[in-house]
Design an enzyme around this catalytic site. Structure first.
Site, PDB file in Angstrom:
ATOM      1  CG  ASP A   1       0.084  -7.782   0.875  1.00  0.00           C
ATOM      2  OD1 ASP A   1       0.158  -6.980   1.648  1.00  0.00           O
ATOM      3  OD2 ASP A   1       0.120  -7.662  -0.429  1.00  0.00           O
TER       4      ASP A   1
ATOM      5  CG  ASP B   1       0.972  -3.119   4.567  1.00  0.00           C
ATOM      6  OD1 ASP B   1       1.862  -3.058   3.324  1.00  0.00           O
ATOM      7  OD2 ASP B   1       1.386  -2.113   5.324  1.00  0.00           O
TER       8      ASP B   1
END
Length: 291
Positions: free
Chosen positions: A210, A212
């Site tokens: 991802d 973040d």
């Protein structure tokens, strides 16, 4: 010349490795407590292997409760010479996207509730972690990743956070924009420090899941998206691991970077002042320099 024994510490999504010859699970008794799980041992392409799921099968340990000291001690007791950490992480860089791997070479340690050293009162030791990963082992991981068709970035700074919650947006922006970190995770510290204390070569393969929370187009971290990416990353990690034996070989020379001699001048406590009970617990980790 020693024999190579590769230890794989599998993170979120990687709980097994495939293709081992003569596989068996070994319960290792450590004076630092029980490791995360039994350790799967065997041979891969003629090289001894040991696999330990960091969170335990079924993912029973949170990042803060992983028995890091017991894990590293157990691998050392089994004769592991080279440790490859495989872990999930978030990215702070646009060009480091979910599904990519980063071969980490630096850390910023923001953990605060974990046992960070094997040493302490009665046997004080100070090792250098200026270069916390082994360049030789990291190069092998990069080559293996590229051979497996993975998009891999060599070098990056890993922000180790305590967790188990993900970052606030303010923290994410601080780590990215001010501190210059590249990825963020919850498990490589104190693991890397303990591996250095145990004189084990250590490399960190961070698998991006991802962006973040800093990324304006992605918003908050979504655990469902992370889980979906983990599955693909785990397959890539297995393909990476399959290529390591050929790259590292069966015979292992002394580490050119001195990882296997990290304790050479690290123990400061005089022999007559050492705590016998602590010294006994250090038999695997530091027995080379304490006996």
């Amino acid at each position: 010349m020693a024999l190579t024994k590769i230890g794989i510490i599998g993170g979120s999504g990687l709980y097994e490795i495939d293709g081992l010859q003569n596989p068996r699970r070994v319960d290792v008794h450590s004076p630092w407590g029980a490791p995360s799980d039994a350790i799967l041992t065997g041979q891969l392409a003629g090289v001894e292997m040991a696999f330990l799921p960091r969170h335990g099968r079924g993912h029973v340990y949170s990042p803060g409760s992983v028995p890091y000291r017991a894990n590293i001690d157990a691998l050392k007791r089994l004769g592991v010479t080279d440790v490859i950490s495989v872990s999930a992480c978030g990215s702070f860089r646009e060009h480091m996207t979910p599904g990519d791997f980063v071969i980490v070479d630096q850390f910023v340690d923001r953990t605060f509730a974990r046992d960070t050293s094997f040493f302490g009162p009665g046997c004080v030791g100070h090792v250098s972690v200026a270069h916390p990963t082994c360049a030789r082992l990291s190069e092998a991981c990069e080559t293996a990743a590229r051979g497996a068709g993975v998009t891999v970035h060599r070098g990056g700074t890993y922000l180790a956070m305590e967790g188990p919650q993900f970052s606030t947006m303010a923290e994410s922006r601080l780590y990215r924009d001010v501190w210059g970190c590249d990825v963020i995770g919850m498990t490589n510290m104190p693991e890397a420090k303990l591996a250095r204390e145990a004189e084990l070569c250590y490399a960190s393969v961070a698998m991006i899941t991802d962006f973040d929370s800093w990324h304006p187009d992605h918003g908050a971290v979504d655990i469902t998206d992370i889980i979906a990416t983990l599955a693909g990353n785990a397959d890539k990690a297995r393909a990476l691991v399959e290529r390591l034996p050929d790259l590292l070989g069966t015979d292992r020379a002394s580490c050119p970077h001195g990882c296997d001699r990290a304790l050479e001048h690290a123990i400061l406590t005089a022999p007559e002042a050492r705590d016998g009970q602590l010294v006994a617990k250090l038999d695997a980790v530091a027995g080379r320099v304490l006996t």
